[in-house]
Enzyme design. Structure first.
Site, PDB file in Angstrom:
ATOM      1  N   ALA A  27       0.839  -1.201   0.000  1.00 13.48           N
ATOM      2  CA  ALA A  27       0.000   0.000   0.000  1.00 13.48           C
ATOM      3  C   ALA A  27       0.869   1.244   0.000  1.00 13.48           C
ATOM      4  O   ALA A  27       1.636   1.480   0.929  1.00 13.48           O
ATOM      5  CB  ALA A  27      -0.922  -0.014   1.216  1.00 13.48           C
ATOM      6  N   TYR A  32      -9.423   0.997   5.364  1.00 12.42           N
ATOM      7  CA  TYR A  32      -8.798   2.256   4.966  1.00 12.42           C
ATOM      8  C   TYR A  32      -9.836   3.165   4.319  1.00 12.42           C
ATOM      9  O   TYR A  32     -11.030   2.857   4.309  1.00 12.42           O
ATOM     10  CB  TYR A  32      -7.571   1.977   4.101  1.00 12.42           C
ATOM     11  CG  TYR A  32      -6.529   1.179   4.867  1.00 12.42           C
ATOM     12  CD1 TYR A  32      -6.020   1.663   6.076  1.00 12.42           C
ATOM     13  CD2 TYR A  32      -6.117  -0.069   4.430  1.00 12.42           C
ATOM     14  CE1 TYR A  32      -5.101   0.925   6.814  1.00 12.42           C
ATOM     15  CE2 TYR A  32      -5.190  -0.813   5.159  1.00 12.42           C
ATOM     16  CZ  TYR A  32      -4.692  -0.313   6.349  1.00 12.42           C
ATOM     17  OH  TYR A  32      -3.792  -1.050   7.080  1.00 12.42           O
TER      18      TYR A  32
END
Length: 364
Positions: free
Chosen positions: A62, A186
């Site tokens: 990420a 997220y």
């Protein structure tokens, strides 16, 4: 031919096999100064070794599209030239070993500004080097975590453009696949789920409102990504919450159909990560049924993740038609050469890197 070792073509890109490295944060980027968010030699060695080990696609962890979107100060970023140049070295090395270089773009939302995983973690206050966190709604992750600032519509537009800008940089760095991170609690996932999205504007409320950010970011990334290269989207298929309104696999199927129409070529199917009180029964292949259902009902390719550790198990996922590829995380951390060992176990001829041939010999 083993299904695991059959190539797969997405748009014009052919990926040499169906064993892919899952994006996993290493918390090893430079944390301050002009090198903030820049990949280090650790990343070069870590990702290069998985490519040398035979993975068909190697996805960089990420990677934050803006500074306040990092999970921690040690996360990778892709908002400036230094970061882009360092990632270009990694993309080139992955490709030199015959794997496809891929990268996941992300914004951590309310899960940002934390310490290193494995070193205590937890929120880091602004006065201790952290930063204010943002989210879909002002709902903290749990007790002791900061209340995120609710993003305004103007700020949301900025985030959408940040994803597009990072995708442009990823392409310039040499990546052939880009993935939008919409899972694991997220920012995008925070908009998707009614557990964390209590908005009353056009980005909240019903399914269309809660999925709007995911659709806008996907469209923006697809618009700047070449038409002959694939875009992936990672989704948490379920929040694992049964007794209150939450994100479900039924909604994941609906979202998958909409993302497919926007140009997403494969859905990366995971689950959970949104709230700490979720009850998850983790066992070998526990997330595969989610991937299978989305593949069957939404009609687009998927990959499966989660406690896939044995070659025969991974092969079965594909031969059963439950997924089009498998992503391995912890198993590839334990054994970078898992794909080559799997080839031998399944009776497939695969060559080790020439430099290692004298050690492997007939036992390869």
């Amino acid at each position: 031919m083993s299904a695991l070792f059959e190539p797969i073509t997405l748009r014009s890109l052919t990926i040499p096999n169906r064993i892919w490295l899952s994006p996993m944060c290493m918390y090893s980027a430079a944390a301050e100064g002009p090198e903030t968010g820049v990949a280090t030699d650790f990343h070069l060695a870590h990702l290069g070794s998985r490519a040398a080990g035979g993975a068909g696609l190697v996805m960089v962890e990420a990677t934050a599209v803006r500074p306040d979107g990092r999970i921690s100060a040690w996360d990778l970023g892709l908002w400036n030239d230094r970061q882009q140049d360092a990632l270009a070295r990694i993309a080139a090395l992955i490709g030199q070993h015959g794997a496809v270089p891929a990268i996941q773009l992300a914004h951590a939302g309310r899960k940002a500004s934390t310490g290193k995983a494995g070193s205590g973690g937890g929120p880091v206050a602004v006065e201790d080097g952290g930063w204010p966190v943002v989210g879909a709604s002002p709902i903290p992750l749990q007790d002791g975590y900061p209340t995120p600032l609710e993003l305004t519509e103007a700020q949301i537009a900025d985030v959408v453009e940040d994803f597009a800008a990072a995708a442009r940089r990823a392409l310039a760095a040499g990546f052939q696949v880009v993935e939008v991170h919409g899972a694991h609690g997220y920012l995008i996932h925070q908009f998707l789920s009614p557990l964390t999205n209590h908005r009353t504007d056009g980005y909240g409320g019903d399914f269309a409102g809660r999925t709007r950010l995911a659709r806008e970011i996907t469209a923006a990334v697809r618009a700047v990504w070449p038409a002959d290269l694939p875009v992936l989207f990672r989704v948490s298929a379920t929040d694992w919450i049964a007794d209150e309104p939450s994100w479900t696999v039924e909604e994941s199927v609906l979202l998958a159909k909409e993302l497919h129409a926007l140009g997403v070529d494969l859905l990366d199917v995971s689950s959970g990560g949104l709230v700490p009180h979720a009850t998850i029964v983790a066992e070998p292949g526990y997330q595969v049924p989610f991937a299978a259902r989305i593949r069957r009902e939404a009609g687009l390719p998927v990959n499966a993740v989660g406690m896939i550790t044995e070659p025969a198990q991974a092969e079965q996922v594909l031969t059963d038609g439950d997924a089009d590829a498998v992503m391995l995380g912890r198993e590839l951390l334990r054994d970078p050469y898992w794909p080559l060992h799997a080839a031998k176990a399944l009776g497939v001829q695969r060559n080790w890197p020439a430099q290692y041939g004298f050690a492997v010999g007939s036992r390869g």
